[in-house]
Each structure stands twice: as C-alpha cells, then as structure tokens.
Enzyme design. Structure first.
Site, PDB file in Angstrom:
ATOM      1  N   ASP A  61     -15.073 -28.330  -6.913  1.00  0.00           N
ATOM      2  CA  ASP A  61     -15.811 -28.289  -5.704  1.00  0.00           C
ATOM      3  C   ASP A  61     -16.449 -29.728  -5.364  1.00  0.00           C
ATOM      4  OD1 ASP A  61     -15.301 -25.661  -5.535  1.00  0.00           O
ATOM      5  OD2 ASP A  61     -17.371 -24.810  -6.142  1.00  0.00           O
ATOM      6  N   GLU A  66      21.099 -16.908  -4.051  1.00  0.00           N
ATOM      7  CA  GLU A  66      19.664 -17.434  -3.942  1.00  0.00           C
ATOM      8  C   GLU A  66      18.995 -16.188  -4.630  1.00  0.00           C
ATOM      9  OE1 GLU A  66      19.957 -19.223   0.752  1.00  0.00           O
ATOM     10  OE2 GLU A  66      18.632 -17.479   0.122  1.00  0.00           O
ATOM     11  N   LYS A 119      16.321 -13.248  -5.007  1.00  0.00           N
ATOM     12  CA  LYS A 119      15.644 -12.415  -4.068  1.00  0.00           C
ATOM     13  C   LYS A 119      14.450 -11.964  -4.577  1.00  0.00           C
ATOM     14  CE  LYS A 119      16.485  -7.764  -1.927  1.00  0.00           C
ATOM     15  NZ  LYS A 119      15.377  -7.415  -2.079  1.00  0.00           N
ATOM     16  N   ASP A 121      10.641 -10.860  -4.367  1.00  0.00           N
ATOM     17  CA  ASP A 121       9.923  -9.519  -3.920  1.00  0.00           C
ATOM     18  C   ASP A 121       8.553  -9.748  -3.565  1.00  0.00           C
ATOM     19  OD1 ASP A 121       9.729  -6.844  -3.988  1.00  0.00           O
ATOM     20  OD2 ASP A 121       8.899  -6.583  -5.948  1.00  0.00           O
ATOM     21  N   TYR A 171      14.149 -20.002   3.210  1.00  0.00           N
ATOM     22  CA  TYR A 171      15.398 -19.779   3.072  1.00  0.00           C
ATOM     23  C   TYR A 171      16.444 -19.460   4.188  1.00  0.00           C
ATOM     24  CZ  TYR A 171      13.957 -15.066   3.104  1.00  0.00           C
ATOM     25  OH  TYR A 171      13.412 -13.613   3.395  1.00  0.00           O
ATOM     26  N   LYS A 212      21.296  -5.903  -6.285  1.00  0.00           N
ATOM     27  CA  LYS A 212      19.699  -5.455  -7.085  1.00  0.00           C
ATOM     28  C   LYS A 212      19.813  -5.250  -8.552  1.00  0.00           C
ATOM     29  CE  LYS A 212      16.556  -4.416  -4.845  1.00  0.00           C
ATOM     30  NZ  LYS A 212      16.203  -3.250  -3.973  1.00  0.00           N
ATOM     31  N   CYS A 226      -9.898  22.449 -14.875  1.00  0.00           N
ATOM     32  CA  CYS A 226     -10.273  21.440 -14.293  1.00  0.00           C
ATOM     33  C   CYS A 226     -10.998  20.372 -15.219  1.00  0.00           C
ATOM     34  CB  CYS A 226     -10.983  21.568 -13.059  1.00  0.00           C
ATOM     35  SG  CYS A 226     -11.538  19.977 -12.406  1.00  0.00           S
ATOM     36  N   CYS A 241     -14.641  19.796 -13.663  1.00  0.00           N
ATOM     37  CA  CYS A 241     -15.750  20.798 -13.458  1.00  0.00           C
ATOM     38  C   CYS A 241     -15.437  22.141 -14.187  1.00  0.00           C
ATOM     39  CB  CYS A 241     -15.782  21.310 -11.866  1.00  0.00           C
ATOM     40  SG  CYS A 241     -14.224  22.153 -11.376  1.00  0.00           S
ATOM     41  N   CYS A 280      -7.268  22.773  -8.678  1.00  0.00           N
ATOM     42  CA  CYS A 280      -8.708  23.357  -8.835  1.00  0.00           C
ATOM     43  C   CYS A 280      -9.139  23.814  -7.387  1.00  0.00           C
ATOM     44  CB  CYS A 280      -9.744  22.276  -9.331  1.00  0.00           C
ATOM     45  SG  CYS A 280     -11.412  22.579  -9.464  1.00  0.00           S
ATOM     46  N   CYS A 282     -16.747  20.678  -7.267  1.00  0.00           N
ATOM     47  CA  CYS A 282     -15.735  19.590  -8.284  1.00  0.00           C
ATOM     48  C   CYS A 282     -16.133  18.186  -7.954  1.00  0.00           C
ATOM     49  CB  CYS A 282     -14.415  20.048  -8.143  1.00  0.00           C
ATOM     50  SG  CYS A 282     -13.380  19.118  -9.433  1.00  0.00           S
TER      51      CYS A 282
END
Length: 669
Positions: free
Chosen positions: A38, A113, A115, A117, A225, A312, A406, A409, A424, A430
C-alpha cells in the site's frame, strides 16, 4: 525532481507493483506485506499527481474500479461469437483433417492453442483505446461489461505502440488463476458465504458484479487469441498472434504452428500431461487452420466454423478414501447424500466432497465403510463418484445405507412413487427447510427483497425473530431489539424494513412462486395465477379443475392439493394477506391490436433491451401464442442474451427458425 527522474521512478514502481500483484494473486507467494504494498502504491499515486502528464492508463493506481452498473446493456456482436465443434478422440480429429483436405487440398497448416476454461470476451479498440467489452452471450449478442473489464490488469486500456488499425475487435478468455481462486474461496467460507464451485464460475460471477470496485478486488486475468478487422491486414492467424502480442496484448505463450495432423496430435499428448502444472485451468486444445484465405474458403456451419475444432481432454479420475456420508436437506425437504472424502487433488483443485445424488445412486455404488472410490469431475460442477475399487475393500466392512430419518429434525423420510429422492415432510419444523424457504422467498426471482440476504435470514432465525415467512412482515416490531444485537446497524435495519415493505407490491405470481410449493416454478406460477386469478380460487380448486389449467399435470395438481390441505399453510396465507401481499392477479385481458402473428407460436429466451413480459404482450396483442417448451409445434424461438445452450441446440436440431427481437418487430410491421 525532474520529469525525467519522475518518469524513471514511476516506471520502476509500476513494474515492481505489478510483479508483487502477480506474486500475491497468481503464485499465492507474497514477498512483501500488505502495508508495504500500500505504501508503494501511495508513493506511485503521489508521483502521478505531481506529474499528471506521466500518468499511464494501465498504472496499478488506475485499476481500482468504483463505478456502479445498474444493469448491463445488451449489445449485438459485429462478428458472431460462434462455438466450436468438440471432439474427444484421435479418430475424430483424423476425420476432421480429412474433411479439410478434401475441401482445400494438402497445402495448409494448423495453429494449436490451449483451450482455457473461462469466460469468452470480445474487446473493441478505437484509436488504440479500449472502448467496449462484451460477453459472448448467445453468440449473437452479449452484455456490455466495459467498466468491469477495465479493472483487469492484463487488458490494456490504451495501446502504447504498434501498427494497429484505427478500429478492431480482439477476442479472448477471462479467467482466474487457481491459487487466487482457492484463496478467495477460503475467504468466502470464513465470511460465511457459499464457495464457488470452480474458477470459471468465480470469474463469470465476478465479471457480472454491478460494482466495478468489487471486481477490481478479485484478480482476473485474460488471454487474447483472435483478431477481427474490417479489412484483412494479415494473411495468417499465426502472423496476427505475433502482431497483437507486439501491440501489448497478453497472448498465451504455449501456442504452436503445426505443419500436419501428426504435429497436432503430438501437441495434444504433450499438454494432456503438462496441463496440471499450469496456474490456470484448461480443458482441451483448440485447432485452427492457419491461413485466413483457407478459413474463408472452408466457411461455417449454422453454429460453428468448419476451419476449427476443439479437442476436449478426458475427465481426470483420481482415487481416494471415503471417510463418511453426510446428508443435506434442501428447502423442499429433498435429502441429498454427500460423500466426504480424504482430500485429493483433482483437475487442479482439492476435492473433499462429492455428490451421491440420491438413494438409488448409493444402491448402485454399493458403498461400504472405508471404501476407496474413483472420483471424476467430467464437466460436473460438483465432483462425483464413478465407482468403487473393490480390490481395496476391507473384508466384512459394513454397508452404508441411506438414512430413514431426517438428519436435521428426525422426522421419518418419505419417497413419492416414481421419484428418486427421499424428502422430509416436516416442512413447518425442519430448520434447513424453514430457512431455505425464506431464502427462496426473498430471492431475486421471487419477492426480490432488498436489504435481506441468506446470511441475514440464518441469523434472524437463530435469534428467534422469524419462524415463518409471515414473520418477515412483523420485523418492524423488533427494530429496537435488532439494534441491540450489534450485527445490524440502523441503516441496514432501515434498508431491510424498506425492502420488506416494498415487496408487498410484488404481483401474485411472484408471491405464489415465493411460497416454495413443490414443483411450482416461475412459469407454472404464472400459468396458475393467470387461470385462477385469486389465491382463494386456487386453494378451492379440485384435482379436475387444476389439471384443466394450461400445462398443469397431475403431479403439480397433487402437490397443490397437499400444500393447501395443510391448516398451517392456510393460516400462513391468511397472515400474508393481512400483511398486505398481493393474492389477486393484476393481469389484464389481452387487447388484440393486429392479426400479424395469428396462428404462430413463440418461445422467448434470454435477456433483451425490452423486458420479456413486454415482448410476450406484444406477441399476444398481435395474435401470437406463447409456448413453454420447444417442440415441433413451435414456429419461432426469439433469442436474446444468456439464452440456455440446451434450448438453442434443441431448436437447431428441430430446424426451428431463431429470430431476434428486432426481427420479431419487423414481422409485426
């Protein structure tokens, strides 16, 4: 200090701060403290203030955002952002290569190239200055997110040098480095916020934040790209990549020019192994014909270029130990089993949990205590267990059976005929169902209550202020008690109470959807309110009367009868009536303006400059009919931004014409 000395200091400080940012965000290995960082930033800002002529638009001091975007403008792409065809094996790539050879002969090259994500982005530059950034959207139009994109350090706001054209577009991928993703997700968990599932979701969510100051706090990156210009200035894609890199754009260093398909296959094999050493996610390799002339000759299909394809990678599988199975209770009472795993690295992230979906899936896997399991991501947001390594199973290990009560509860679980999930039935007692329903009720698609969030609902429930939705409308009685809690300031309490008061004006369909009745989604709620007009008519409707309504089947009808058959639910609705909520449909009868669309059916999908309700009214006022699902009965799909890919794919498969809202208006004349 002379301007020359100041220029040197500014350049040195800028370079140093950019390196420290990289160390902190990407490598997660800071070499100085936040305080020291900073102070350096402060020193740079002081120099820039003293010598304003030396201020660089890309200076670390300028990447702070701070502008609020109320809504994102929808912008039509000058050049459509098409998707690529996918392939998953070597033979399909060889077939692609043969199709290319049959069309243009044997004299061509490929560019390979990585790929990425991430989130596809189109940037427009005029006179070397970034003037617009637009998301991919549906490929035809997207959201303008220029203010947010300006905060990304690796995207130049002003090009310094280069023989670039007066105006051009450049496409790329916005992403988040894995270390930054893990660090920010840990912060979200510490703050009681739900973590993001993967870096792509985090990047996508960040780029759509309304406050660019918040975007600036999240370290996004971007690789560029593909270049688009009005007139061709390069003969090949490879040549353009080298040029845009020299102009100052962040082009990935791992691209390769290949003379034949064997070189492509070698590149794929290399990166199938090396991808896990990258600081970011990739899910395959993109292969493009290099020559722009040959690209033009090959052309396009309806949704993708014939000169490019993406390979892929197969989903990575890892083996790890199953520690326990726990259960999550959703707002509708559905109980989902979750596998808790010994932490293991999978596709670049540490996996500790995997979904087991339901009791049928647990039965299929035949899980035993202490089992070793194979886990895969495979495009899933949450990792899933594929199967069990039986060779490692301990002899005599007890089976793990789906629970009968459950976990929240203790109520005995039920499963309706034909359904996979157990649920439930104790929706009034619940805890996760109670808070989940209220969180659904306040959500953007339902009552859209400003000043209230999921975390606040949890706190108010734990403190005993709310037990039912109707209690939200009595919170004003506890304003003084809330102030004593410390967690709520006077301003936040006033905002919350104002938001609750304003929600009383939300239409009946939003209230009905907000109640969280099983199987009653947004569309069904609209159909019901349009048909029955009032909540009293709906509550009094018999099974036969319900299934007469458009698109209401027996499953939905039985759910409504069961819900309104509960005295507690009826009491709750009376309390909401007394609070002033809308339980009468305000929908007007359609006044026909023309027969221009008579006999034609439409589905509206995505976002537009007009609201979807306005487009629906326009269609109905001109004789058209709105359908709820894509089938052979559909005449037109009106496509906007952010339309679901599955809907688009289904329409294309059935050869249904896809039109824009502009084309719709032209049909009406």
């Amino acid at each position: 200090m002379s301007p020359a000395e100041a220029k040197t200091q500014i350049e040195n400080l800028s370079a140093e701060l950019k390196q420290h940012s990289y160390n902190y965000y990407v490598l997660a290995m800071p070499t100085i403290t936040d305080f020291e960082f900073d102070k350096k930033l402060e020193a740079l800002g002081a120099l820039e203030k003293q010598f304003p002529e030396l201020l660089d638009p890309d200076s670390p001091t300028q990447r702070v955002g701070g502008f609020i975007t109320k809504e994102f403008k929808t912008v039509r792409h000058r050049w459509p952002m098409l998707s690529l065809g996918n392939t998953y094996n070597e033979q399909e790539l060889l077939d692609f290569d043969q199709r290319i050879r049959k069309a243009i002969g044997d004299n061509f090259e490929y560019v390979c190239e990585l790929k990425f994500d991430g989130l596809s982005m189109s940037l427009t530059y005029e006179g070397g200055k970034l003037t617009r950034a637009v998301t991919r959207g549906d490929g035809v139009q997207g959201d303008e997110v220029t203010t947010n994109v300006r905060t990304i350090h690796s995207i130049p706001k002003q090009l310094k040098h280069g023989d670039y054209p007066a105006e051009f577009e450049i496409r790329g991928e916005v992403f988040m480095h894995l270390k930054a993703f893990e660090r920010l997700n840990e912060e979200r968990v510490e703050n009681g916020e739900p973590p993001y599932a993967n870096p792509r979701n985090f990047a996508s969510g960040t780029i759509k934040l309304q406050d660019s100051g918040e975007v600036a706090k999240r370290p996004l990156d971007c690789f560029l790209y593909f270049l688009y210009t009005e007139k061709p200035i390069f003969k090949t894609h490879w040549e353009s990549l080298q040029a845009v890199k020299s102009w100052g754009f962040n082009v990935n260093e791992h691209s390769r020019l290949c003379s034949d398909i064997e070189g492509v296959l070698a590149f794929i094999a290399e990166w199938d192994k090396k991808r896990f050493g990258l600081s970011y996610d990739i899910d395959g390799i993109v292969i493009k014909v290099n020559s722009y002339g040959q690209q033009e000759e090959l052309g396009f299909t309806a949704k993708s270029p014939r000169w490019a394809i993406s390979y892929k990678f197969k989903a990575e599988q890892v083996q790890t130990e199953l520690l326990a199975v726990t259960y999550q209770v959703g707002r509708t009472g559905a109980v989902t089993p979750v596998a808790n795993l010994k932490p293991v690295l999978l596709a670049g992230t540490t996996v500790k949990r995997a979904t087991l979906h339901n009791a049928n899936e647990m039965l299929r896997l035949d899980l035993h205590e202490g089992d070793w399991v194979f886990v895969e991501k495979g495009g899933e947001i949450i990792p899933k267990i594929i199967n069990v390594n039986l060779e490692k199973r301990v002899a005599g290990a007890p089976t793990i059976d789906y629970i009968t009560e459950c976990p929240a509860c203790g109520t005995h679980l039920k499963r309706q005929e034909g359904e996979a999930a157990f649920y439930c039935p104790n929706d009034e007692g619940c805890p996760p169902q109670i808070t989940g329903k209220m969180q659904h009720f306040i959500g953007r698609k339902a009552m859209n209550i400003d000043g209230l969030g999921d975390e606040t609902i949890e706190t108010l429930y734990q403190k005993g202020f709310i037990r039912h939705i109707s209690d939200l409308y009595k919170l004003y009685e506890h304003a003084n008690e809330l102030k004593q809690m410390g967690r709520f300031g006077e301003k936040s309490i006033n905002n919350m109470l104002d938001g609750i008061e304003k929600s009383k004006q939300m239409p009946f369909e939003k209230v009905l959807f907000g109640l969280g009745i099983r199987y009653i989604g947004e569309t069904v709620a609209k159909k019901l309110t349009h048909h029955f007009k009032t909540i009293d008519n709906l509550m009094a409707a018999t099974l036969d009367e319900l299934i007469v309504a458009e698109e209401i089947g027996e499953r939905i009808a039985h759910s409504l009868i069961e819900y309104f058959g509960s005295e507690k639910h009826r009491e709750e609705i009376e309390k909401l009536k007394a609070a002033g909520l809308q339980f009468i449909s305000g929908q007007k009868e359609v006044v026909l303006q023309s027969e221009a669309l008579s006999g034609k059916t439409f589905i509206i999908s995505g976002t537009f400059e007009r609201s979807r309700d306005e487009l629906k009214d326009i269609i109905e006022q001109n004789g058209g009919k709105i359908l709820s699902s894509i089938s052979t009965k559909l005449n037109y799909l009106v496509a906007g931004d952010n339309m679901g890919p599955s809907k688009l794919e289904k329409a294309q498969k059935l050869n249904i014409p896809i039109i824009s809202d502009v084309e719709l208006m032209e049909m009406i004349g």
